[in-house]
Structures are given as C-alpha cells and as structure tokens.
Enzyme design. Structure first.
Site, short mmCIF file in Angstrom:
data_model
loop_
_atom_site.label_atom_id
_atom_site.label_comp_id
_atom_site.label_asym_id
_atom_site.label_seq_id
_atom_site.Cartn_x
_atom_site.Cartn_y
_atom_site.Cartn_z
N VAL A 123 -1.12 -1.06 -4.54
CA VAL A 123 -2.60 -0.28 -4.18
C VAL A 123 -1.92 1.13 -3.90
O VAL A 123 -1.56 1.62 -3.04
CB VAL A 123 -3.38 -0.63 -3.20
CG1 VAL A 123 -4.58 0.00 -2.98
CG2 VAL A 123 -3.37 -2.45 -3.16
N PHE A 152 0.73 -1.16 0.00
CA PHE A 152 0.10 -0.22 0.00
C PHE A 152 1.02 1.18 -0.05
O PHE A 152 1.82 1.30 0.58
CB PHE A 152 -0.71 0.13 1.30
CG PHE A 152 -1.99 -1.00 1.52
CD1 PHE A 152 -3.29 -0.52 0.69
CD2 PHE A 152 -1.89 -2.32 1.88
CE1 PHE A 152 -4.39 -1.26 0.78
CE2 PHE A 152 -2.92 -2.94 1.73
CZ PHE A 152 -4.09 -2.87 1.45
N ASP A 153 0.32 2.19 -0.70
CA ASP A 153 0.93 3.67 -0.36
C ASP A 153 0.24 4.10 0.72
O ASP A 153 -0.76 3.60 1.00
CB ASP A 153 0.40 4.28 -1.77
CG ASP A 153 0.86 6.06 -1.42
OD1 ASP A 153 2.11 6.24 -1.02
OD2 ASP A 153 -0.01 6.83 -1.67
N LYS A 154 0.77 5.20 1.21
CA LYS A 154 0.22 5.68 2.42
C LYS A 154 -0.94 6.75 2.34
O LYS A 154 -1.99 6.64 2.49
CB LYS A 154 1.29 6.17 3.54
CG LYS A 154 0.76 6.55 4.89
CD LYS A 154 1.82 7.02 6.05
CE LYS A 154 2.21 8.41 5.51
NZ LYS A 154 1.33 9.50 5.91
N THR A 155 -0.14 7.92 1.75
CA THR A 155 -1.16 9.17 1.81
C THR A 155 -2.15 8.96 0.54
O THR A 155 -1.69 8.92 -0.53
CB THR A 155 -0.21 10.31 1.45
OG1 THR A 155 0.89 10.42 2.38
CG2 THR A 155 -0.97 11.44 1.44
#
Length: 624
Positions: free
Chosen positions: A505, A306-309
C-alpha cells in the site's frame, strides 16, 4: 422487417403455452391443441435455435445447443407439451436473467451516467455550450451551481463546494477555490467557477476511471477461466452421455431430459455475476479494482505492507505538541507564527497553519527578520528579539538550554522535530512537529487483523526513530526503515515466501517499484495521479485510508459469494441428475429447476451490491 423484442416473445409464447395447457386438460391432444403447442415452441424456440446455430459456426456447443436438441427430439417423439414448456421456460429464464444481471451492473451504469454531457466554454469573451469532447487543453470552462465539471483543471476564478462522489466515493462536498484542482464528473453544488482545462476528453481522471472499470469487467478470475474451459468440454460430453444413455436404456424421453437438466447455466454464471457486482460496488464507493483476478487475490491477502509518508501519515508536517514555559501555549504559537511568516521552510508553514487553526487571526509580519542558515531565524517583535530554531541556534547565541535537554531528547526519540522558541533571557517554549499520522490508521490496522491479515508491516526510507514512532503509534507488527526502492522489493519477496499473498500500500508516486513487484499493489489517494492509476492493481480514489478495510472486506465477501454460487450450482446439477435416473424428473420440470437455480445464483450475487451499507460487516468480511 418486424423483429419481436424479448418481452414480446416471452408474453406471446407464454400465452400460447397457457392456452394449449388448458386445451390439453379440456379436450386432450386434438389438432388445435398441438397447433397451439407448436406455435408456442416456434415463437420461444426461434431465438434459441438461432443462437445455437450461430455458436456452431464457431465450433461452440453451448446451452442453446442442448435445449435445441432436446426440444427437437421432443417434437419428433410427439411430446409437444414438453417442447412448448421447455422453450417457454428457457426464454423466460433468459429474460429474467438479463434483467437481474442488469441490476448487478447498476453501480457501474450509475457511475457512467455521471459523465458530463456538455461544457460551457468562454472563447474570445463569448460563452458557448459544446460537447465535452470538443473542449481543448487551455480552454476556460465556466461552471455554474448545479452543473457538472467536464474537465480536469485548475480554478482561475471563483470558489464552490464540489461533490466529488464520482471520483472519491465521498458524498460530502468539499470546498475548492482559486489555484486548486477539480476533476471531470464532479458536481458544482454551489458557487461560480472558471476553470483552466488541463486534461480533456479521454484524458480526464473520470474518463480513465470509466475505462478502467469497463476493462476490469473483462479481466476474468481464475475460477471463471476454469469454468469457461470446463463448459467447452462439458456440453459435448453431456450430449455424448445422452446418446450412450439412450442406447443402453432405449428411453428417448429420459435421454432428452438428461440434456435439459444438464445445462450448466448456473455454474457458468456463478463467478462472473459476483465479480461484476463486486467491482460495481467498489466503483460506487470510489475504489477501482482492476478485474476479477485482482478481486480474487484480494480475498487471499495474508500480509499487508504500508509505505509511511503519504500513506500511514498525511505526507506533510504538522504541530503535534506545544510546550510553553514563560508564556501560555497560544501566545507562544502566535510569536512563533509571526517569525515563521518570514520563512518558506515546511516546518514554518506547519507552525503558521496551527496558529491560524487555533487563533483564527491573520499573522502580522515580523520586524527586522534575519535567516540563520541551518539553524533557524531571529526577528524583533514589539521591541524584543526572538529566536526560533534548533539547539545550534541557541548555542551560537549563548543561550542556556541545558534544563530542557531531557525533554528535547524525548521528543526526538519519538521521531518529532523540536523547534525551540525563546529570547536572550531563556527558552519560552518548544513546539514539536512531525508528519502527522492519519486519524483512522490505527483503527485500520486493527480492522485488517480482524479480517484475517496475519502480518501488517511498514516499509520506509525514513530513519529508524521516525519509523519506530509511527509503527508504535499505529500498532504495526514490524517496521523496516532506511530502505531504498530495491530494498522494499526484497522485503516484499521475503514476506511473500513467509505468509503468502502480500499487498503493498503506497501513494503511487515514489512507490511504483514496490507496487509493481507485490502480489497486489494498492494506491491510496490516487485521484489524478497517473502513476497510481497505471501501476496499482487497486486504487482508492480518496485519501481515506480506512477504505482499505472496506475493500478487503468486499473481496472476502465476493470470494465467499462465488464459492456459495458454485457449490449451489453443483448441488442442483447432482439433484437433477438423481431425479432423472430415478425417473421422477421430466423435461419441463427440469428446465424450471434449472432456470430457478440460475436466478438464485444471480440474486445471491446481487447481495454484494449492498455491501458496505450494513452496520455489522464483520460476518461478511470474515466469510472465507
């Protein structure tokens, strides 16, 4: 020239076949009986023979060719009833197949039916209705309650509740007002809107979704490609085997029966029908899956990054905690919002938004505000000067905050930004602000693990403390922080080598390199986002990250469904072949079993259309 429909052919040949069967029982193979059987054969067989000849022109020997040869042979050896029964059953099966396959496409067809058929445009003060394709960029489109929106654009006048199910898959209407964006294909459930057309025709989000769904149906899975290649060699091989079988046994009837029962219909259709049903289900729920191969890969994902922001978090700061000392929390929030109303800083906007949410009142402007660059701001309210900002601000004003250092450190260790509010008398309170985690992110990670995902990680360019705080809160296996785009690509490669198929993602804007380099790129909240729709393999059109669990489950169920169909089709072929060799299977019975197997394969695939409605999806999701 009269051309009978498929229904007319089925009914007329069926009635003739039934009458000939009755005559056969009553009077035997008399001329009238043979004429009725031949008439049934001619009516039902004509479209079969025509398709076989058309395919031969392109050097394709398919199922129609097998039936044509078998029926012709049956007529030559005087098996008129077998010829009539086989052609009727084949044409009946073909009709039923087309009807049931149409049902598997119903979700896609329903999506296409949502396309607007007209637009009301105001030009030179006059409103006129025109086809959506004639709307030009910059036109003012008027939409009234109950009407579909025909363009992507910005609201310049009015407000309404919009049903965005065609785009996001969510049926609950959302409020939209001036300066907000709306999409083509959505429905105005209440309220008047005047919309400036920004995207029109084939450039609208809805038109591009339809185009992608149509293209996805043509992108075949590896299993489908393999079966299609196999069928090109399979059919000629069966014809050759039948000839060899005839020379060995001198049993014409048995050789012709072998042709009929060896039709690979159920096997050939086993994969595409499941893929179409799966893609259609996804489209109905606001998920674009770009083809059968993507669906197949989704079913094999073993690690998710996953990306965070903007992905695990909402991508905008929000107030997470209010700690008050010399006043209550609401009063502290009100004072801070008054001061921040002078500021344009994102942290200030977060405080104002929280104050409006909690207090519901319009924030009055501060008195004599002044910005202190890099530290915060100062302002007067009811004769008292307040300060809002960082430690540096309070240190420069000579205000002692030493007793709050431990609390400030603990908040910052969690990845929070601590905003201090106070006066020269001391600290009134501390407001913690962070990019808020999506509500269902933690549950999503748990769901993915239950679906067989071995490793769930986060890749972010943020600092270690902020990344760790999010990873710990959500329950990730590992977090990789302070990464450049090239670093994300490298980490994805390492994960692939260790776990197998990896999905990335992201929000589809700043994650394009990672989305493109991963085995599967999945974009979250992609409505209207060009990069997401073009780069990602899967696009979740709403910001509901929980749909990722749904789409992984759908892919697992689709893969399982395909395997079921293939195994079933192979078992039927083996049993039919055994029946022929044991001389217990005739042509008409063989065709009946064959067509029945095709229908059962289609009906099994149709179960995917209901995926997502069941309360207990765990069994289907783990069908691997």
């Amino acid at each position: 020239m009269f051309k009978p429909t498929k229904v007319q052919i089925v009914w007329s040949s069926g009635i003739l076949a039934a009458v000939s069967l009755v005559l056969k029982k009553l009077i035997g193979y008399e001329p009238v009986t043979i004429i009725m059987m031949m008439a049934a054969t001619a009516i039902a067989g004509a479209p079969i023979f025509k398709k076989a000849l058309g395919a031969l022109r392109y050097r394709i020997i398919g199922i129609d060719a097998l039936v044509t040869i078998a029926v012709t042979g049956a007529v030559i050896i005087g098996e008129y009833w077998e010829a009539a029964a086989v052609t009727f059953l084949f044409i009946l099966g073909d009709y039923l197949e087309s009807r049931t396959i149409e049902k598997t496409r119903s979700s896609i067809r329903a999506l296409m039916d949502l396309a607007p058929d007209s637009a009301r445009v105001r030009r030179n003060g006059v409103e006129t209705r025109i086809p959506p394709k004639e709307v030009v960029q910059g036109d003012l489109v008027i939409v009234k309650p109950g009407e579909k929106i025909s363009v992507d654009g910005s609201i310049v006048e009015g407000s309404a509740y919009i049903n965005q199910a065609a785009i996001t898959g969510e049926s609950i209407p959302v409020s939209r007002t001036k300066n907000e964006t709306v999409f083509s294909g959505t429905l105005d459930e209440s309220g008047y809107l005047a919309i400036r057309a920004d995207r029109v025709g084939d450039d609208t989000t809805f038109a591009r979704i339809l185009n992608m769904v149509e293209e996805a149906q043509d992108k075949k899975a590896k299993a489908q490609k393999f079966l299609e290649k196999l069928s090109r060699w399979y059919t000629p091989t069966i014809i050759l085997l039948s000839v060899v079988f005839f020379f060995i046994t001198s049993d014409t009837r048995l050789a012709l029966t072998l042709l009929v029962i060896s039709c690979p219909g159920a096997l050939v259709i086993s994969t595409p029908v499941s893929i179409v049903a799966g893609i259609g289900n996804g489209a109905k729920h606001g998920v674009l899956i770009k083809g059968g191969e993507i669906m197949e890969k989704l079913g094999n994902v073993r690690a998710v990054a996953f990306d965070k922001t903007g992905t695990l978090t909402k991508g905008r700061p929000g107030v997470t905690r209010v700690k008050s000392y010399k006043t209550d929390g609401n009063e502290l929030l009100r004072i801070a919002a008054i001061g921040e109303s002078y500021s344009e800083h994102p942290l200030g906007k977060a405080i104002i938004a929280e104050a409006k949410k909690k207090l519901g009142a319009v924030v009055p402007p501060p008195e004599n505000p002044r910005m202190i660059i890099g530290q915060g701001l100062a302002f007067f309210w009811k004769g008292k000067e307040y300060y809002i900002g960082s430690r540096k601000l309070f240190a420069s004003e000579g205000i002692d905050i030493s007793e709050h250092e431990k609390y400030l450190d603990s908040e910052e260790e969690k990845g929070q930004t601590a905003v201090i509010v106070g006066t020269s008398e001391g600290v009134y309170g501390i407001i913690s602000i962070a990019d808020t985690i999506r509500e269902n992110a933690k549950m999503l990670v748990s769901d993915l693990r239950s679906q067989g995902i071995k490793n769930v990680v986060m890749l972010t360019g943020d600092n270690r403390r902020a990344a760790k705080a999010v990873a710990d809160e959500v329950g990730l296996d590992v977090q990789y922080s302070e990464l450049l785009p090239k670093d994300k690509v490298r980490v994805l490669k390492e994960l692939g080598e260790k776990y197998g198929t990896v999905a990335m993602v992201g929000d589809g804007v700043n994650d394009a390199p990672a989305l493109a380099s991963a085995d599967l790129g999945i974009a979250i909240g992609g409505a209207g986002t060009d990069v997401a729709m073009e780069t990602a393999d899967v696009v979740l059109m709403s910001a509901d990250i929980g749909k990722l669990s749904y789409v992984v489950g759908l892919s697992r169920a689709t893969s399982h469904n395909i395997k079921q169909n293939i195994v079933f089709a192979l078992i039927v072929v083996v049993l039919l072949l055994a029946g022929v060799l044991a001389k217990t299977m005739n042509m008409s019975l063989g065709m009946l079993v064959h067509e029945g197997s095709v229908l059962l394969v289609i009906i099994n695939a149709m179960r995917l259309m209901g995926y997502g409605r069941s309360k207990d999806r765990n069994t289907a999701e783990r069908g691997i």
